[in-house]
Design a protein around this motif. Structure first.
Motif, PDB file in Angstrom:
ATOM      1  N   THR A  23       0.855  -1.191   0.000  1.00  0.00           N
ATOM      2  CA  THR A  23       0.000   0.000   0.000  1.00  0.00           C
ATOM      3  C   THR A  23       0.895   1.247   0.000  1.00  0.00           C
ATOM      4  O   THR A  23       2.017   1.204   0.520  1.00  0.00           O
ATOM      5  N   ILE A  24       0.394   2.322  -0.565  1.00  0.00           N
ATOM      6  CA  ILE A  24       1.168   3.569  -0.590  1.00  0.00           C
ATOM      7  C   ILE A  24       1.449   4.041   0.834  1.00  0.00           C
ATOM      8  O   ILE A  24       2.589   4.387   1.168  1.00  0.00           O
ATOM      9  N   ASP A  25       0.437   4.035   1.691  1.00  0.00           N
ATOM     10  CA  ASP A  25       0.643   4.466   3.081  1.00  0.00           C
ATOM     11  C   ASP A  25       1.645   3.570   3.799  1.00  0.00           C
ATOM     12  O   ASP A  25       2.494   4.060   4.562  1.00  0.00           O
ATOM     13  N   GLY A  26       1.560   2.273   3.563  1.00  0.00           N
ATOM     14  CA  GLY A  26       2.503   1.351   4.191  1.00  0.00           C
ATOM     15  C   GLY A  26       3.929   1.603   3.739  1.00  0.00           C
ATOM     16  O   GLY A  26       4.844   1.731   4.561  1.00  0.00           O
ATOM     17  N   LEU A  27       4.144   1.712   2.445  1.00  0.00           N
ATOM     18  CA  LEU A  27       5.486   1.955   1.910  1.00  0.00           C
ATOM     19  C   LEU A  27       6.044   3.288   2.390  1.00  0.00           C
ATOM     20  O   LEU A  27       7.221   3.387   2.735  1.00  0.00           O
ATOM     21  N   ALA A  28       5.188   4.298   2.444  1.00  0.00           N
ATOM     22  CA  ALA A  28       5.615   5.621   2.928  1.00  0.00           C
ATOM     23  C   ALA A  28       5.914   5.597   4.416  1.00  0.00           C
ATOM     24  O   ALA A  28       6.645   6.452   4.917  1.00  0.00           O
ATOM     25  N   GLY A  29       5.405   4.621   5.123  1.00  0.00           N
ATOM     26  CA  GLY A  29       5.624   4.516   6.559  1.00  0.00           C
ATOM     27  C   GLY A  29       6.969   3.944   6.953  1.00  0.00           C
ATOM     28  O   GLY A  29       7.393   4.091   8.097  1.00  0.00           O
ATOM     29  N   THR A  32      10.164   5.640   2.212  1.00  0.00           N
ATOM     30  CA  THR A  32      10.299   7.075   1.991  1.00  0.00           C
ATOM     31  C   THR A  32       8.911   7.707   2.022  1.00  0.00           C
ATOM     32  O   THR A  32       7.974   7.146   1.448  1.00  0.00           O
ATOM     33  N   VAL A  33       8.818   8.834   2.703  1.00  0.00           N
ATOM     34  CA  VAL A  33       7.515   9.499   2.811  1.00  0.00           C
ATOM     35  C   VAL A  33       7.032   9.952   1.438  1.00  0.00           C
ATOM     36  O   VAL A  33       5.832  10.121   1.230  1.00  0.00           O
ATOM     37  N   ASP A  34       7.944  10.139   0.489  1.00  0.00           N
ATOM     38  CA  ASP A  34       7.583  10.568  -0.859  1.00  0.00           C
ATOM     39  C   ASP A  34       7.371   9.341  -1.744  1.00  0.00           C
ATOM     40  O   ASP A  34       8.176   9.040  -2.633  1.00  0.00           O
ATOM     41  N   THR A  35       6.298   8.621  -1.465  1.00  0.00           N
ATOM     42  CA  THR A  35       5.928   7.424  -2.212  1.00  0.00           C
ATOM     43  C   THR A  35       4.596   7.678  -2.897  1.00  0.00           C
ATOM     44  O   THR A  35       3.630   8.079  -2.251  1.00  0.00           O
ATOM     45  N   THR A  36       4.567   7.460  -4.203  1.00  0.00           N
ATOM     46  CA  THR A  36       3.345   7.636  -4.980  1.00  0.00           C
ATOM     47  C   THR A  36       3.258   6.514  -5.998  1.00  0.00           C
ATOM     48  O   THR A  36       4.127   5.646  -6.064  1.00  0.00           O
ATOM     49  N   GLY A  37       2.222   6.556  -6.820  1.00  0.00           N
ATOM     50  CA  GLY A  37       2.111   5.598  -7.911  1.00  0.00           C
ATOM     51  C   GLY A  37       0.916   4.697  -7.761  1.00  0.00           C
ATOM     52  O   GLY A  37      -0.007   4.963  -6.997  1.00  0.00           O
ATOM     53  N   ASP A  38       0.973   3.612  -8.504  1.00  0.00           N
ATOM     54  CA  ASP A  38      -0.121   2.653  -8.607  1.00  0.00           C
ATOM     55  C   ASP A  38       0.348   1.318  -8.037  1.00  0.00           C
ATOM     56  O   ASP A  38       1.293   0.718  -8.571  1.00  0.00           O
ATOM     57  N   PHE A  55      13.525   5.981  -7.421  1.00  0.00           N
ATOM     58  CA  PHE A  55      13.347   4.742  -8.162  1.00  0.00           C
ATOM     59  C   PHE A  55      11.895   4.585  -8.578  1.00  0.00           C
ATOM     60  O   PHE A  55      10.994   4.949  -7.839  1.00  0.00           O
ATOM     61  N   ASP A  56      11.689   4.000  -9.736  1.00  0.00           N
ATOM     62  CA  ASP A  56      10.365   3.592 -10.191  1.00  0.00           C
ATOM     63  C   ASP A  56      10.373   2.075 -10.262  1.00  0.00           C
ATOM     64  O   ASP A  56      11.263   1.482 -10.889  1.00  0.00           O
ATOM     65  N   MET A  57       9.383   1.477  -9.620  1.00  0.00           N
ATOM     66  CA  MET A  57       9.307   0.025  -9.555  1.00  0.00           C
ATOM     67  C   MET A  57       8.011  -0.454 -10.206  1.00  0.00           C
ATOM     68  O   MET A  57       6.914  -0.057  -9.804  1.00  0.00           O
ATOM     69  N   LYS A  58       8.154  -1.313 -11.208  1.00  0.00           N
ATOM     70  CA  LYS A  58       6.994  -1.946 -11.824  1.00  0.00           C
ATOM     71  C   LYS A  58       6.612  -3.144 -10.963  1.00  0.00           C
ATOM     72  O   LYS A  58       7.438  -4.022 -10.687  1.00  0.00           O
ATOM     73  N   VAL A  59       5.369  -3.169 -10.520  1.00  0.00           N
ATOM     74  CA  VAL A  59       4.894  -4.264  -9.681  1.00  0.00           C
ATOM     75  C   VAL A  59       4.694  -5.494 -10.572  1.00  0.00           C
ATOM     76  O   VAL A  59       3.909  -5.468 -11.523  1.00  0.00           O
ATOM     77  N   LEU A  60       5.418  -6.560 -10.262  1.00  0.00           N
ATOM     78  CA  LEU A  60       5.327  -7.799 -11.034  1.00  0.00           C
ATOM     79  C   LEU A  60       4.430  -8.829 -10.375  1.00  0.00           C
ATOM     80  O   LEU A  60       3.766  -9.604 -11.067  1.00  0.00           O
ATOM     81  N   GLU A  61       4.428  -8.847  -9.036  1.00  0.00           N
ATOM     82  CA  GLU A  61       3.681  -9.882  -8.319  1.00  0.00           C
ATOM     83  C   GLU A  61       3.369  -9.403  -6.912  1.00  0.00           C
ATOM     84  O   GLU A  61       4.220  -8.821  -6.245  1.00  0.00           O
TER      85      GLU A  61
END
Length: 146
Positions: A23-29, A32-38, A55-61
Protein backbone atom coordinates in the motif's frame (compact mmCIF):
# COMPACT_ATOMS: atom_id res chain seq x y z
CA UNK A 1 25.34 -11.08 -11.50
CA UNK A 2 25.30 -10.05 -7.84
CA UNK A 3 22.49 -9.88 -5.31
CA UNK A 4 21.73 -8.12 -2.04
CA UNK A 5 20.15 -10.54 0.46
CA UNK A 6 18.70 -9.90 3.92
CA UNK A 7 16.51 -11.78 6.42
CA UNK A 8 14.45 -10.06 9.10
CA UNK A 9 11.83 -11.40 11.51
CA UNK A 10 8.86 -9.20 12.37
CA UNK A 11 6.67 -9.97 15.36
CA UNK A 12 3.36 -9.40 13.61
CA UNK A 13 0.89 -11.26 11.41
CA UNK A 14 2.03 -11.67 7.82
CA UNK A 15 -1.05 -9.68 6.66
CA UNK A 16 0.33 -6.61 8.48
CA UNK A 17 3.72 -7.01 6.79
CA UNK A 18 2.03 -7.58 3.43
CA UNK A 19 0.01 -4.38 3.85
CA UNK A 20 3.19 -2.42 4.66
CA UNK A 21 4.70 -3.69 1.39
CA UNK A 22 1.69 -3.30 -0.90
CA UNK A 23 0.00 0.00 0.00
CA UNK A 24 1.17 3.57 -0.59
CA UNK A 25 0.64 4.47 3.08
CA UNK A 26 2.50 1.35 4.19
CA UNK A 27 5.49 1.95 1.91
CA UNK A 28 5.61 5.62 2.93
CA UNK A 29 5.62 4.52 6.56
CA UNK A 30 8.96 2.70 6.36
CA UNK A 31 10.88 3.49 3.12
CA UNK A 32 10.30 7.07 1.99
CA UNK A 33 7.52 9.50 2.81
CA UNK A 34 7.58 10.57 -0.86
CA UNK A 35 5.93 7.42 -2.21
CA UNK A 36 3.35 7.64 -4.98
CA UNK A 37 2.11 5.60 -7.91
CA UNK A 38 -0.12 2.65 -8.61
CA UNK A 39 0.12 -0.39 -6.33
CA UNK A 40 -0.85 -2.55 -9.33
CA UNK A 41 1.34 -0.71 -11.85
CA UNK A 42 4.40 1.46 -11.22
CA UNK A 43 5.41 2.72 -7.77
CA UNK A 44 7.48 5.90 -7.49
CA UNK A 45 9.88 6.38 -4.58
CA UNK A 46 11.68 9.74 -4.19
CA UNK A 47 14.36 10.81 -1.72
CA UNK A 48 15.07 14.41 -0.65
CA UNK A 49 18.67 13.42 0.18
CA UNK A 50 19.11 12.50 -3.50
CA UNK A 51 17.75 15.84 -4.71
CA UNK A 52 14.31 14.34 -5.27
CA UNK A 53 15.63 11.50 -7.41
CA UNK A 54 14.69 7.93 -6.66
CA UNK A 55 13.35 4.74 -8.16
CA UNK A 56 10.36 3.59 -10.19
CA UNK A 57 9.31 0.02 -9.55
CA UNK A 58 6.99 -1.95 -11.82
CA UNK A 59 4.89 -4.26 -9.68
CA UNK A 60 5.33 -7.80 -11.03
CA UNK A 61 3.68 -9.88 -8.32
CA UNK A 62 1.77 -9.39 -5.08
CA UNK A 63 0.68 -12.54 -3.30
CA UNK A 64 0.54 -13.14 0.45
CA UNK A 65 3.85 -15.02 0.11
CA UNK A 66 5.74 -12.85 -2.40
CA UNK A 67 5.97 -9.22 -3.42
CA UNK A 68 8.16 -8.64 -6.48
CA UNK A 69 9.11 -5.47 -8.39
CA UNK A 70 11.29 -4.64 -11.38
CA UNK A 71 13.26 -1.39 -11.38
CA UNK A 72 12.22 0.59 -14.46
CA UNK A 73 13.52 4.02 -13.43
CA UNK A 74 16.46 5.23 -11.37
CA UNK A 75 20.24 4.91 -11.36
CA UNK A 76 21.74 2.86 -14.19
CA UNK A 77 22.97 0.22 -11.73
CA UNK A 78 19.37 -0.44 -10.64
CA UNK A 79 17.62 -0.54 -14.03
CA UNK A 80 16.47 -4.08 -14.80
CA UNK A 81 17.19 -5.41 -11.31
CA UNK A 82 14.40 -6.95 -9.27
CA UNK A 83 13.41 -6.43 -5.65
CA UNK A 84 11.45 -9.09 -3.78
CA UNK A 85 10.08 -9.76 -0.34
CA UNK A 86 9.25 -13.42 0.38
CA UNK A 87 7.04 -13.81 3.46
CA UNK A 88 6.61 -16.85 5.69
CA UNK A 89 5.50 -17.45 9.26
CA UNK A 90 7.73 -19.14 11.86
CA UNK A 91 6.60 -19.19 15.47
CA UNK A 92 5.45 -15.61 16.29
CA UNK A 93 7.49 -14.08 13.47
CA UNK A 94 6.76 -13.14 9.92
CA UNK A 95 10.06 -13.83 8.22
CA UNK A 96 10.96 -11.51 5.36
CA UNK A 97 13.54 -12.81 2.91
CA UNK A 98 14.58 -9.73 0.99
CA UNK A 99 16.38 -9.89 -2.33
CA UNK A 100 17.61 -7.14 -4.65
CA UNK A 101 18.87 -9.27 -7.50
CA UNK A 102 20.46 -8.88 -10.86
CA UNK A 103 23.20 -6.31 -10.23
CA UNK A 104 25.64 -6.54 -13.14
CA UNK A 105 28.64 -6.28 -10.81
CA UNK A 106 29.31 -5.54 -7.13
CA UNK A 107 30.23 -1.86 -7.51
CA UNK A 108 30.70 0.47 -4.53
CA UNK A 109 27.12 1.74 -4.94
CA UNK A 110 25.90 -1.82 -4.30
CA UNK A 111 27.76 -1.88 -0.98
CA UNK A 112 26.01 1.36 -0.01
CA UNK A 113 22.61 0.10 -1.15
CA UNK A 114 23.02 -3.11 0.81
CA UNK A 115 23.59 -1.11 3.99
CA UNK A 116 20.68 1.22 3.22
CA UNK A 117 18.36 -1.72 2.49
CA UNK A 118 19.28 -3.17 5.90
CA UNK A 119 18.38 0.09 7.64
CA UNK A 120 15.11 0.35 5.74
CA UNK A 121 14.23 -3.27 6.55
CA UNK A 122 14.73 -2.42 10.21
CA UNK A 123 12.43 0.55 9.60
CA UNK A 124 9.87 -1.87 8.12
CA UNK A 125 10.15 -4.04 11.25
CA UNK A 126 9.72 -1.03 13.51
CA UNK A 127 6.81 0.30 11.44
CA UNK A 128 4.86 -2.96 11.53
CA UNK A 129 5.60 -3.72 15.18
CA UNK A 130 5.05 -0.22 16.61
CA UNK A 131 3.21 1.79 13.96
CA UNK A 132 6.16 4.16 13.43
CA UNK A 133 9.08 3.53 11.10
CA UNK A 134 12.01 5.71 10.06
CA UNK A 135 11.38 6.40 6.38
CA UNK A 136 13.41 8.92 4.40
CA UNK A 137 14.03 11.74 5.10
CA UNK A 138 14.24 10.54 8.73
CA UNK A 139 16.31 7.45 7.92
CA UNK A 140 19.73 6.53 9.26
CA UNK A 141 22.65 8.42 7.73
CA UNK A 142 25.20 5.76 6.76
CA UNK A 143 27.74 7.75 4.71
CA UNK A 144 28.35 10.84 2.59
CA UNK A 145 25.87 9.29 0.10
CA UNK A 146 23.30 9.33 2.93
Amino acid sequence: MSDILHRVGIVAPSKDVYDALTTIDGLAGWWTVDTTGDVDGVLEFRFASAGGDGFDMKVLETTPELIRWEVVGGPDEWIGTQVSFALSTVDDFTIVLFKHEGWREPVEFMYHCSTKWATFLMSLKQYVETGKGEPAPNDVLVSNWH
